[in-house]
Enzyme design. Structure first.
Site, PDB file in Angstrom:
ATOM      1  N   LYS A 288       0.811  -1.220   0.000  1.00 27.40           N
ATOM      2  CA  LYS A 288       0.000   0.000   0.000  1.00 27.40           C
ATOM      3  C   LYS A 288       0.843   1.267   0.000  1.00 27.40           C
ATOM      4  CE  LYS A 288      -4.120  -2.057   1.944  1.00 27.40           C
ATOM      5  NZ  LYS A 288      -3.720  -3.420   2.384  1.00 27.40           N
TER       6      LYS A 288
HETATM    7  C1  LIG Z   1      -4.513  -4.463   1.989  1.00 19.35           C
HETATM    8  C2  LIG Z   1      -3.808  -5.763   1.946  1.00 19.35           C
HETATM    9  C3  LIG Z   1      -4.290  -6.824   1.168  1.00 19.35           C
HETATM   10  C4  LIG Z   1      -5.597  -6.745   0.415  1.00 19.35           C
HETATM   11  O1  LIG Z   1      -5.548  -5.838  -0.652  1.00 19.35           O
HETATM   12  P1  LIG Z   1      -6.911  -5.318  -1.315  1.00 19.35           P
HETATM   13  O2  LIG Z   1      -6.494  -4.325  -2.331  1.00 19.35           O
HETATM   14  O3  LIG Z   1      -7.712  -4.708  -0.209  1.00 19.35           O
HETATM   15  O4  LIG Z   1      -7.585  -6.507  -1.892  1.00 19.35           O
HETATM   16  C5  LIG Z   1      -3.552  -7.992   1.122  1.00 19.35           C
HETATM   17  N1  LIG Z   1      -2.413  -8.127   1.820  1.00 19.35           N
HETATM   18  C6  LIG Z   1      -1.916  -7.132   2.587  1.00 19.35           C
HETATM   19  C7  LIG Z   1      -0.674  -7.372   3.353  1.00 19.35           C
HETATM   20  C8  LIG Z   1      -2.589  -5.921   2.666  1.00 19.35           C
HETATM   21  O5  LIG Z   1      -2.098  -4.951   3.426  1.00 19.35           O
END
Ligand SMILES: *Cc1c(COP(=O)(O)O)cnc(C)c1O
Length: 433
Positions: A107
């Site tokens: 993210k």
């Molecule tokens: C946010 C997150 C996900 C899921 O991603 P989405 O875009 O919400 O489907 C998977 N793994 C980790 C470690 C995350 O932080």
């Protein structure tokens, strides 16, 4: 490029306005009016392009005139200041490590891009009313957003997280920065946090008094940059004649996987997406039964995927023209329990000497499951977080987990958070800051 609301009741807006609003006034998610294919000369020659060049080519149509080329290139180069290595497990399966950024989760890319674009817009306007960025987190979003927006002028960040339901490292990343970042601890689940944020966006009394935006993956500026790494890893994978390619994406709110689908719409030849879920698997059940039956989220060891009603699924439906069969053709889904995830972690360590995080382990199980019935595919698993963020789980299976310096330094800091027990308390807090 303009964006329309998927609820179709608001007017179309530019990139800048869609970013600042987060959600359309009719509460729909924004979606680009058009997705233009990238030239074949680009797609077929990705190996000649750097990460920054690829990112610029991918995102420019979505930003349009709102940020001039030189500023946009500067933002991108600042955002992508770390690596995206592809680690091969065997001839069929590779991990794309998306955890080399400051908070060690994928993210970081979206959060940094959004914060820098927002800072650009705020620095170029006359009225300087501060913006409050709201973000509900099941673990990783909050940290990435906090780090991405830390000390950015004119922006306050308010993070809502479920008390006792995030890992120790995640909690420290949310609660130790201070300055323009505040963490609110909610006695409830991630869904409760998300519901409070959604209520705030419906609260006209609040909206008349302060300027709010959301930094969840509903925000186009968080969501769209995630398409970059599908291009990077496609470039880095050695494909042979006849190979097909699938991406296994550990999925929660389905933003990441949906960004991959955008990459495909732009011409990247991806044959299949695998949504690898923990037991929070509403989409998996939907594709098996045609009934979309959302349920409250259940806590698991892959907590960033504990989502009962994924907000980006509506974007996926839209990409595939709301046609169930088209969705099913492109998207393979599967779901795994915590016990299975733990077996996956053990297997990766013992067979491949690779230490995954619990989300990556779910991605691995999804890839393995898919390959059984699709032997001519090469599969890239998105490793979405560093295993040290989940050391409580991973240390049960290995003594070799190294703790990176980013994590050691945050663990020494003191947690500061505010307990919030109702929407009213949340609203009053927002009106006070
Ligand atoms: C946010 C997150 C996900 C899921 O991603 P989405 O875009 O919400 O489907 C998977 N793994 C980790 C470690 C995350 O932080």
């Amino acid at each position: 490029m303009n964006y329309y609301s998927l609820n179709k009741k608001s007017k179309n807006v530019s990139f800048k306005e869609a970013l600042i609003r987060g959600l359309a006034p009719d509460k729909g998610l924004y979606f680009p009016e058009k997705i233009m294919k990238l030239p074949n000369s680009f797609i077929n020659n990705l190996k000649d392009f750097s990460n920054e060049e690829i990112a610029y080519e991918c995102i420019k149509q979505f930003v349009g005139e709102d940020i001039p080329e030189s500023d946009l290139r500067k933002i991108i180069s600042d955002v992508l200041s770390f690596d995206f290595p592809l680690v091969k497990l065997n001839s069929q399966i590779s991990f794309l490590e998306l955890f080399h950024g400051p908070t060690m989760a994928f993210k970081d890319v979206g959060a940094r891009f959004m914060s820098r674009c927002l800072a650009y817009f705020l620095s170029n306007q006359e009225e300087n009313k501060p913006v409050t960025v709201l973000v509900a987190t099941s673990g990783d979003t909050g940290g990435a957003v906090a780090s991405g927006f830390y000390k950015v002028k004119g922006i306050k960040v308010v993070i809502l997280y479920p008390k006792g339901k995030v890992s120790n490292v995640q909690e420290k990343q949310l609660t130790t920065l201070g300055e323009n970042i505040t963490a609110l601890e909610i006695d409830g689940t991630f869904d409760d946090c998300q519901a409070m944020v959604k209520t705030a966006f419906l609260d006209n009394d609040l909206l008349n008094k302060i300027r709010l935006t959301s930094a969840n993956s509903i925000n186009i500026a968080r969501w769209l940059p995630q398409m970059f790494y599908f291009f990077f890893s496609y470039r880095d994978l050695k494909l042979e004649q006849g190979d097909k390619i699938a991406f296994s994406v550990p999925s929660g709110n389905f933003g990441n996987i949906c960004a991959g689908m955008m990459a495909k719409e732009m011409g990247l030849p991806i044959d299949k997406f695998i949504a690898s879920n923990n037991i929070n698997d509403v989409v998996n059940r939907y594709l098996n039964t045609k009934i979309y039956d959302s349920k409250p989220s259940i806590q698991t060891i892959s907590n960033a995927m504990d989502v009962g009603d994924p907000s980006n699924f509506i974007r996926i439906s839209n990409i595939y023209k709301n046609d169930f069969n088209l969705i099913k053709e492109s998207l393979y889904t599967c779901s795994f329990t915590d016990d299975e995830t733990e077996e996956g972690i053990k297997e990766l360590i013992s067979e491949f000497n690779y230490i995954p995080d619990p989300h990556g382990a779910v991605g691995y199980l999804g890839a393995k499951d898919f390959i059984k019935s699709h032997p001519n595919y090469k599969c890239i698993i998105l490793e979405t977080a560093h295993p040290a963020k989940f050391s409580e789980v991973i240390n049960l299976y290995t003594n070799n987990l190294e703790i990176p310096s980013q994590i050691i330094s945050v663990m020494d800091k003191k947690k500061e958070s505010i307990n919030i027990d109702s929407y009213l308390a949340f609203k009053n807090y927002l009106l006070d800051i």
